[in-house]
Every structure is written in C-alpha cells, then in structure tokens.
Design an enzyme around this catalytic site. Structure first.
Site, PDB file in Angstrom:
ATOM      1  N   HIS A 188     -40.627  21.298  66.435  1.00  0.00           N
ATOM      2  CA  HIS A 188     -39.878  21.484  65.188  1.00  0.00           C
ATOM      3  C   HIS A 188     -38.525  22.122  65.449  1.00  0.00           C
ATOM      4  O   HIS A 188     -38.424  23.039  66.260  1.00  0.00           O
ATOM      5  CB  HIS A 188     -40.647  22.416  64.246  1.00  0.00           C
ATOM      6  CG  HIS A 188     -41.805  21.782  63.570  1.00  0.00           C
ATOM      7  ND1 HIS A 188     -42.968  21.461  64.230  1.00  0.00           N
ATOM      8  CD2 HIS A 188     -41.993  21.405  62.283  1.00  0.00           C
ATOM      9  CE1 HIS A 188     -43.817  20.918  63.371  1.00  0.00           C
ATOM     10  NE2 HIS A 188     -43.254  20.869  62.180  1.00  0.00           N
TER      11      HIS A 188
ATOM     12  N   ASN B 158     -42.164  25.019  74.104  1.00  0.00           N
ATOM     13  CA  ASN B 158     -42.479  24.937  72.673  1.00  0.00           C
ATOM     14  C   ASN B 158     -43.596  25.910  72.282  1.00  0.00           C
ATOM     15  O   ASN B 158     -43.531  26.559  71.251  1.00  0.00           O
ATOM     16  CB  ASN B 158     -42.865  23.498  72.313  1.00  0.00           C
ATOM     17  CG  ASN B 158     -43.139  23.314  70.827  1.00  0.00           C
ATOM     18  OD1 ASN B 158     -42.488  23.923  69.988  1.00  0.00           O
ATOM     19  ND2 ASN B 158     -44.118  22.491  70.513  1.00  0.00           N
TER      20      ASN B 158
END
Ligand SMILES: *[C@@H]1O[C@H](CO)[C@@H](O)[C@H](O)[C@H]1NC(C)=O
Ligand SMILES: *[C@@H]1O[C@H](CO)[C@@H](O)[C@H](O)[C@H]1NC(C)=O
Length: 333
Positions: free
Chosen positions: A156, A188
């Site tokens: 994201h 991430n």
C-alpha cells in the site's frame, strides 16, 4: 525581509490560515494547469467538481471546521499538489497516477488521531479486497494477475491502517492504483511497516499529519569496463536507471519509496514541521533505525520529478534556524 516572509510571519503570529499567502502565489498557475488538465483528460473532466473543490484551499477566508468536513479534498491537499499528472480523487486520499509505470506518482493523505486506531467501529482490512481500479483505461491499468507469483507484495502507498474511520475509506486503499510491488520480508512487512506506524504515532503527540508517499526510480552508478574507460579517456562513471517490471501490464518495481511528512503543531500559531524518508525496496535489517532513512526533500523532488510545498518557503517549516533540533526529534529519538 522579503515581502512573502513578512506576510507569512504575520500570519503565523496571528495563528490563522498561515499557508494562504504562499498558496496565493501558486493560485493562478494552478488554476491554469487545472483548467488545461480538465480540457485534456476525460477522467479529470469527469471529476472536475471534486477538483474544483480542492480550490477552496485558496479561499482567503480561513476554513472553519464545518467547511473542512464539506471539503475533505481541500483539507488533504492543504500543502499543495506535488504534481498534476492524472489526478484521482478517493474519499480519504488523493493520488496522481503514472500510466507508464502503472504505479502512482504520489498519494497524499491527511491523518487524524481518531482514524488511525482501532475504535471498535468494526472497520478492518480483512473486509477489503485488492481490486483493479476500473476508472483507469484498461491499457494503463494494473490487474491482480500482474502481481500474482511475481515474488512481490502488493504494498500500500496510502496504508490501510491510516483509514479506519469508514470501511469505504479502508476499502479504497486496496485499489491497485494505490498499490506498488514491494519486497515483502524485510521491507513491506518490516522496515516500511515501521515507518507507517511511526507516522501514525505522530498523530497522537502532535496535531494533524499530512503524508505524501510514492515510488522512486533512482539512478545507480554502473561500473565500467576498464578498457572502455581507457579508450574513451574518461574516468566518469555511467549512471543508469534500472528496474524490474512485472506481469502482462509491465507494472514497474520501484527501486525506492519515499514519504514526505508534514506535522502540524498542537499549539495555535506553532509552525508545521516537515521531514522526509527514502527507503530502498529491498530487505532492510530488522534493527535498522528509521532515522537512518531521513532524506533531503530536494533529492525526492529531483528524482521523482515532484515539487513539494510550492509557493511556501522551506524556512517556514523549520523556522529560520535549521540547526535547532526540532521538538519532534526529542520524542522519537
Ligand atoms: C468493502 O469491500 C468488501 C469486499 O469487497 C465489500 O464486501 C464491502 O461491502 C465493502 N464495504 C464498503 C463499505 O464499501
Ligand atoms: C539557533 O540554534 C542554535 C543551536 O541551538 C542556538 O545557539 C542559536 O541561538 C539559535 N539562533 C537563533 C536565531 O534562534
């Protein structure tokens, strides 16, 4: 003292809409660019009402709280647009899409303390699904199969955890326009996640937090063949931009990601503080301090082709004394 600085100082002193004067100088240029964008880009034409809404930003009468809720867009974009390429408006974040790379140029969010923690309202990312954004023309759209078996996480840009006030807001962060290929373990799921948590923590101790996140494709020095160097009689290194692309739609894998963070003081009249981070899209040691990734905003501007806080003087964000340790460091040392 130049006029702009005097003006800004006065506005800061009055504790009112301190950004307005700088924004005023941007206004005409911005109006012109926006007008062109709406004429040239069918999607911009389609969302023109929302785009015009962002112009409330430049209303010299300060926005009061009721205005703010009516005009979420202008609130999110309070510090200006880093660029105007293919602007996409979602309910709790704004994004500029890079059609060539099938990854956003930047995503802007405005974080507030109540929306970044679990409030028992049932909003959760488990209820959301990754999905292609069908408003992007199909030849520029990234789809789920691009990421499948690519070896990369669907990372994201606007973090799902920043949008917990409404399920719709959380859902929208799962559009693939807000997603980029990120190394999973060590990035991430670790260092980048820590940076996101840090940003959320800022909302607890300070006022509003504005964060702009995006990919970078950084040039890298290439070692040259010794004989080649001898023949061309140059010791200059070659610099190249190199990145992987995944899937049928050749979604670019950024070499780095950045965040530019603006933190507003809780005290009225306190000037906002700004800092930036660049992290390489690769496994980062679990013990690495995120402070190691503090970066110069000018480097992000140069490499990403963006401009931050156009119209506002940088000294405005730090005061005029750059050597003073900002208050913010003391709590997050
Ligand atoms: C969120 O996404 C899920 C899964 O796609 C869907 O079932 C749900 O209705 C969405 N909720 C809202 C409020 O949009
Ligand atoms: C700037 O910061 C330094 C170091 O903290 C301090 O000694 C100096 O007095 C400050 N100058 C001004 C003008 O505030």
């Amino acid at each position: 003292m130049p006029f702009v600085e005097v003006g800004i100082t006065l506005l800061v002193l009055t504790g009112s809409c301190f950004f307005v004067l700088g924004a005023y100088y941007q206004h005409n240029d911005f109006l012109y660019k926006l007008h062109r964008l709406i004429q040239e880009d069918p999607y911009a034409f389609y969302i023109r009402e929302k785009l015009y809404d962002t112009l409330q930003l430049f209303n010299p009468n300060c926005l009061d709280q009721s205005d703010v809720s009516n005009s979420r867009m202008s609130q999110i974009m309070k510090y200006g647009f880093p660029g105007l390429d293919d602007i996409r408006v979602y309910s709790d974040f704004i994004l500029s899409y890079d059609r060539r790379n099938r990854v956003a140029h930047w995503v802007y969010e405005h974080l507030r303390a109540p929306c970044v923690k679990n409030t028992g309202n049932g909003v959760t990312s488990h209820k959301a699904n990754y999905q292609p954004d069908m408003s992007v023309p199909s030849n520029f759209r990234s789809v789920l199969t691009d990421y499948k078996n690519s070896g990369f996480d669907r990372g994201h840009l606007a973090a799902a955890g920043n949008h917990k006030c409404h399920q719709t807001h959380c859902n929208e962060t799962f559009y693939l326009t807000n997603i980029a290929p990120q190394v999973g373990r060590g990035f991430n799921q670790d260092a980048w996640n820590n940076l996101e948590i840090y940003v959320r923590e800022l909302t607890e101790n300070y006022g509003s937090v504005y964060v702009c996140t995006g990919p970078m494709y950084k040039p890298k020095r290439q070692l040259q063949d010794v004989t080649e160097v001898r023949n061309t009689r140059t010791k200059n290194d070659k610099w190249c931009v190199e990145y992987e692309v995944i899937g049928e739609n050749t979604v670019a894998v950024p070499t780095h990601f950045f965040k530019v963070i603006t933190v507003e003081s809780k005290l009225s009249g306190g000037s906002p503080y700004m800092e930036a981070y660049i992290m390489p899209n690769e496994p980062i040691s679990r013990n690495a301090n995120i402070r190691n990734f503090l970066a110069d905003i000018r480097e992000i501007e140069h490499i990403a082709g963006l401009q931050f806080f156009n119209g506002l003087r940088r000294s405005f964000f730090f005061g005029t004394n750059y050597t003073t340790t900002p208050e913010i460091y003391k709590n997050f040392a």
